[in-house]
Write a protein that holds these residues in place. Structure first.
Motif, mmCIF file in Angstrom:
data_model
loop_
_atom_site.group_PDB
_atom_site.id
_atom_site.type_symbol
_atom_site.label_atom_id
_atom_site.label_comp_id
_atom_site.label_asym_id
_atom_site.label_seq_id
_atom_site.Cartn_x
_atom_site.Cartn_y
_atom_site.Cartn_z
ATOM 1 N N LEU A 206 0.014 -14.888 13.664
ATOM 2 C CA LEU A 206 -0.341 -13.523 14.039
ATOM 3 C C LEU A 206 0.301 -12.509 13.098
ATOM 4 C CD1 LEU A 206 -1.997 -11.886 16.051
ATOM 5 C CD2 LEU A 206 0.049 -11.639 17.439
ATOM 6 N N TYR A 207 1.478 -12.827 12.565
ATOM 7 C CA TYR A 207 2.115 -11.903 11.630
ATOM 8 C C TYR A 207 1.283 -11.759 10.364
ATOM 9 C CZ TYR A 207 6.241 -12.132 14.607
ATOM 10 O OH TYR A 207 7.105 -12.056 15.669
ATOM 11 N N ARG A 208 0.638 -12.829 9.936
ATOM 12 C CA ARG A 208 -0.234 -12.745 8.766
ATOM 13 C C ARG A 208 -1.438 -11.855 9.067
ATOM 14 N NH1 ARG A 208 -1.502 -18.448 6.157
ATOM 15 N NH2 ARG A 208 -2.329 -17.038 4.560
ATOM 16 N N VAL A 209 -1.991 -12.005 10.280
ATOM 17 C CA VAL A 209 -3.113 -11.150 10.688
ATOM 18 C C VAL A 209 -2.669 -9.688 10.710
ATOM 19 C CG1 VAL A 209 -4.746 -10.642 12.537
ATOM 20 C CG2 VAL A 209 -4.167 -13.021 12.014
ATOM 21 N N LEU A 210 -1.513 -9.433 11.335
ATOM 22 C CA LEU A 210 -1.001 -8.068 11.415
ATOM 23 C C LEU A 210 -0.711 -7.492 10.036
ATOM 24 C CD1 LEU A 210 1.449 -8.488 14.435
ATOM 25 C CD2 LEU A 210 -0.616 -7.065 14.405
ATOM 26 N N ALA A 211 -0.237 -8.329 9.123
ATOM 27 C CA ALA A 211 0.065 -7.849 7.775
ATOM 28 C C ALA A 211 -1.192 -7.331 7.092
ATOM 29 C CB ALA A 211 0.701 -8.964 6.947
ATOM 30 N N PHE A 212 -2.289 -8.071 7.208
ATOM 31 C CA PHE A 212 -3.541 -7.592 6.621
ATOM 32 C C PHE A 212 -3.983 -6.287 7.272
ATOM 33 C CE2 PHE A 212 -4.384 -11.989 5.013
ATOM 34 C CZ PHE A 212 -4.580 -11.635 3.691
ATOM 35 N N LYS A 213 -3.858 -6.215 8.583
ATOM 36 C CA LYS A 213 -4.279 -4.998 9.281
ATOM 37 C C LYS A 213 -3.463 -3.789 8.802
ATOM 38 C CE LYS A 213 -4.390 -2.728 13.783
ATOM 39 N NZ LYS A 213 -4.040 -2.782 15.216
ATOM 40 N N GLU A 214 -2.153 -3.944 8.720
ATOM 41 C CA GLU A 214 -1.297 -2.826 8.337
ATOM 42 C C GLU A 214 -1.465 -2.465 6.857
ATOM 43 O OE1 GLU A 214 0.895 -1.000 10.614
ATOM 44 O OE2 GLU A 214 -0.746 -1.961 11.690
ATOM 45 N N LEU A 215 -1.617 -3.477 6.007
ATOM 46 C CA LEU A 215 -1.790 -3.196 4.587
ATOM 47 C C LEU A 215 -3.128 -2.526 4.298
ATOM 48 C CD1 LEU A 215 -0.307 -6.479 3.092
ATOM 49 C CD2 LEU A 215 0.652 -4.189 2.839
ATOM 50 N N PHE A 216 -4.149 -2.889 5.066
ATOM 51 C CA PHE A 216 -5.462 -2.296 4.858
ATOM 52 C C PHE A 216 -5.521 -0.852 5.368
ATOM 53 C CE2 PHE A 216 -8.960 -5.368 3.718
ATOM 54 C CZ PHE A 216 -8.122 -6.312 3.173
ATOM 55 N N GLY A 217 -4.861 -0.577 6.487
ATOM 56 C CA GLY A 217 -5.065 0.713 7.118
ATOM 57 C C GLY A 217 -3.857 1.612 7.252
ATOM 58 N N ASN A 218 -2.651 1.099 6.928
ATOM 59 C CA ASN A 218 -1.462 1.900 7.215
ATOM 60 C C ASN A 218 -0.356 1.639 6.197
ATOM 61 O OD1 ASN A 218 -0.229 3.807 8.868
ATOM 62 N ND2 ASN A 218 0.745 2.280 10.167
ATOM 63 N N TYR A 219 -0.742 1.314 4.960
ATOM 64 C CA TYR A 219 0.236 0.848 3.995
ATOM 65 C C TYR A 219 1.268 1.906 3.627
ATOM 66 C CZ TYR A 219 -2.400 3.388 0.417
ATOM 67 O OH TYR A 219 -3.014 4.363 -0.312
ATOM 68 N N LYS A 220 0.915 3.189 3.728
ATOM 69 C CA LYS A 220 1.852 4.245 3.312
ATOM 70 C C LYS A 220 3.115 4.245 4.160
ATOM 71 C CE LYS A 220 -1.626 7.365 1.351
ATOM 72 N NZ LYS A 220 -2.261 8.704 1.419
ATOM 73 N N CYS A 221 2.998 3.792 5.414
ATOM 74 C CA CYS A 221 4.174 3.752 6.289
ATOM 75 C C CYS A 221 5.172 2.682 5.861
ATOM 76 C CB CYS A 221 3.745 3.498 7.729
ATOM 77 S SG CYS A 221 2.851 4.880 8.487
ATOM 78 N N TYR A 222 4.755 1.787 4.990
ATOM 79 C CA TYR A 222 5.629 0.685 4.584
ATOM 80 C C TYR A 222 6.084 0.850 3.133
ATOM 81 C CZ TYR A 222 3.728 -1.247 8.856
ATOM 82 O OH TYR A 222 3.354 -1.426 10.166
ATOM 83 N N ALA A 223 5.959 2.068 2.612
ATOM 84 C CA ALA A 223 6.351 2.321 1.228
ATOM 85 C C ALA A 223 7.779 1.873 0.919
ATOM 86 C CB ALA A 223 6.169 3.800 0.903
ATOM 87 N N PRO A 224 8.758 2.053 1.844
ATOM 88 C CA PRO A 224 10.126 1.618 1.519
ATOM 89 C C PRO A 224 10.268 0.105 1.335
ATOM 90 C CG PRO A 224 10.131 3.174 3.342
ATOM 91 C CD PRO A 224 8.714 2.773 3.139
ATOM 92 N N TYR A 225 9.303 -0.669 1.844
ATOM 93 C CA TYR A 225 9.432 -2.119 1.813
ATOM 94 C C TYR A 225 8.556 -2.776 0.751
ATOM 95 C CZ TYR A 225 11.287 -0.929 6.381
ATOM 96 O OH TYR A 225 12.001 -0.349 7.394
ATOM 97 N N LEU A 226 7.678 -1.996 0.120
ATOM 98 C CA LEU A 226 6.730 -2.568 -0.833
ATOM 99 C C LEU A 226 7.008 -2.045 -2.233
ATOM 100 C CD1 LEU A 226 3.442 -2.177 1.262
ATOM 101 C CD2 LEU A 226 4.807 -4.250 0.964
ATOM 102 N N PRO A 227 6.936 -2.901 -3.258
ATOM 103 C CA PRO A 227 7.133 -2.443 -4.644
ATOM 104 C C PRO A 227 6.103 -1.383 -5.026
ATOM 105 C CG PRO A 227 7.183 -4.843 -4.497
ATOM 106 C CD PRO A 227 6.695 -4.343 -3.169
ATOM 107 N N SER A 228 6.451 -0.530 -5.941
ATOM 108 C CA SER A 228 5.558 0.562 -6.344
ATOM 109 C C SER A 228 4.258 0.032 -6.932
ATOM 110 C CB SER A 228 6.264 1.464 -7.353
ATOM 111 O OG SER A 228 6.671 0.726 -8.497
ATOM 112 N N ARG A 229 4.308 -1.091 -7.643
ATOM 113 C CA ARG A 229 3.091 -1.643 -8.226
ATOM 114 C C ARG A 229 2.121 -2.111 -7.139
ATOM 115 N NH1 ARG A 229 7.195 -5.055 -8.558
ATOM 116 N NH2 ARG A 229 6.968 -7.217 -7.833
ATOM 117 N N VAL A 230 2.666 -2.588 -6.002
ATOM 118 C CA VAL A 230 1.826 -3.000 -4.883
ATOM 119 C C VAL A 230 1.192 -1.783 -4.231
ATOM 120 C CG1 VAL A 230 1.828 -4.054 -2.593
ATOM 121 C CG2 VAL A 230 3.100 -5.126 -4.464
ATOM 122 N N LEU A 231 1.975 -0.738 -4.060
ATOM 123 C CA LEU A 231 1.434 0.497 -3.477
ATOM 124 C C LEU A 231 0.315 1.058 -4.349
ATOM 125 C CD1 LEU A 231 4.785 2.178 -2.396
ATOM 126 C CD2 LEU A 231 3.048 1.213 -0.878
ATOM 127 N N ALA A 232 0.437 0.904 -5.668
ATOM 128 C CA ALA A 232 -0.606 1.393 -6.568
ATOM 129 C C ALA A 232 -1.903 0.620 -6.355
ATOM 130 C CB ALA A 232 -0.143 1.267 -8.022
#
Length: 395
Positions: A206-232
């Motif tokens: 379920l964490y993998r499912v949630l990860a896709f959901k959050e990365l697709f629709g809410n990735y800006k909230c996780y900026a502190p945890y994701l590398p800048s190249r990923v955010l790009a």
């Protein structure tokens, strides 16, 4: 903790012969995760106040976004497939969050096949797919049809939710099987997925499912945890999309699973449970399919796929809400012969009504009368000649 995860990623890439030179990123300690936005799966809150749960989610986010170019491709594939999947989910009243399941199951690849034989977008086992109304034979495999396999998965998810009362548990049962999940619930006296001790695959599913959901629709909230190249990559507009029949490889499940397994092993020492069974069980097929008829063999073709056999209905009744009468003709096709299990799969598509003198489309499958499961034991020749009576379930 950030060092640990990044180190594991690099180590796994090195093991697979992939060179990688990480860009310099600010140090971040993931041992204690704070400031995450509220997260929900199908309206059920994820208990992020539990530090273990929060760490698992962030680990899945980091892992699922680690291959930049591949993640952009999977966004393109989703852009083409989600508009097809979402209306089918709505038709069956399945929450739209389940559209992310086939990303985890198959990376939205119709020709994906697991070592155990699960195949298609939703990774259904052959027996389970037949239970859910799909044709699975050497010449035709509807698990690879996005529309039909999504409809079948929705029927199964609806059944799981009816049995378990929770969409979160339904997702877990889709992965491990309802029998395994109910066994763990009984043993542990716990009905919350996030607190159950499950096998490693289901524990992170379920964490993998949630990860896709959050990365697709809410990735800006996780900026502190994701590398800048990923955010790009996540902010890059998707131009065009992958067609349904495209089989371009996207994510390596072996690679992704190894990264997550290694990271979680350092955090949580959960006991190993039984492996996923070879097929997703349907304890009572009547819970999925309603209605059925009895029919007696009138004319048998050859015992090989594609042959048409004719049956007479043995009594009046209803099939898929339509009145049928004793003597009506059922035209059945030999769909498959499984010599390993000694089972014959018969599927009917048409019924001839004696009263109306007309032929109607009616999808039925022959089932074992004792278990309600699709597929019957291969008959002896003398049994067939004596007037073989079968039970048929409406698909």
């Amino acid at each position: 903790m950030r060092k640990l995860i990044c180190g594991l990623v690099v180590a796994c890439w090195a093991t697979l012969g992939i060179s990688f030179a990480p860009a310099a990123e600010p140090e971040l300690d993931l041992a204690s995760v704070h400031g995450l936005p509220p997260v929900y799966f199908c309206g059920e809150a994820v208990p992020l106040q539990e530090e273990v749960v929060a760490r698992r989610l962030v680990t899945a986010l980091v892992k699922n976004s680690s291959l930049n170019s591949d993640f952009y491709l999977i966004r393109k594939r989703a852009a083409g497939f989600f508009p097809i999947i979402e209306p089918i989910l709505a038709k069956y009243k399945i929450p739209s969050d389940f559209k992310y399941l086939p990303l985890v199951e198959s990376a939205l690849r119709g020709r994906a096949v697991s070592p155990r034989g699960a195949a298609g977008y939703w990774q259904l086992m052959p027996a389970t797919a037949r239970e859910l109304g799909l044709t699975v034979s050497s010449s035709r495999d509807e698990r690879r049809d996005l529309h039909k396999s999504t409809e079948a998965a929705c029927r199964y998810l609806r059944y799981l939710h009816n049995r378990l009362g929770s969409w979160t548990l339904a997702a877990a049962a889709y992965n491990t099987g309802i029998g395994n999940l109910l066994g763990n619930i009984r043993k542990q006296q716990e009905r919350d997925y996030y607190y159950l001790k499950l096998n490693a695959e289901t524990g992170r599913y379920l964490y993998r499912v949630l990860a896709f959901k959050e990365l697709f629709g809410n990735y800006k909230c996780y900026a502190p945890y994701l590398p800048s190249r990923v955010l790009a990559v996540l902010s890059k507009p998707v131009q065009g999309h992958v067609q349904e029949d495209s089989e371009e490889a996207i994510l390596s499940d072996t690679f992704l699973d190894e990264v997550t397994r290694s990271a979680l092993a350092r955090q949580i020492n959960a006991p190993k449970m039984a492996n996923r069974p070879d097929e997703l069980p349907l304890p009572n097929a009547a819970d999925v399919f309603r209605g059925g008829v009895k029919a007696k063999l009138a004319e048998a073709g050859d015992l090989q796929p594609g042959q048409v056999w004719v049956f007479h209905l043995t009594r009046d009744g209803l099939a898929d809400g339509k009145p049928v009468a004793e003597g009506d003709l059922l035209y059945a096709t030999v769909e498959d012969i499984d010599l390993k299990t000694g089972k014959l799969y018969l599927r009917a598509e048409k019924l001839y009504s004696l009263n109306d003198r007309g032929t109607y489309n009616l999808a039925l499958a022959a089932v074992d009368a004792a278990t309600g499961r699709i597929g019957i034991k291969l008959p002896a020749v003398d049994q067939m000649k004596s007037g073989w009576i079968l039970t048929w379930k409406v698909l």
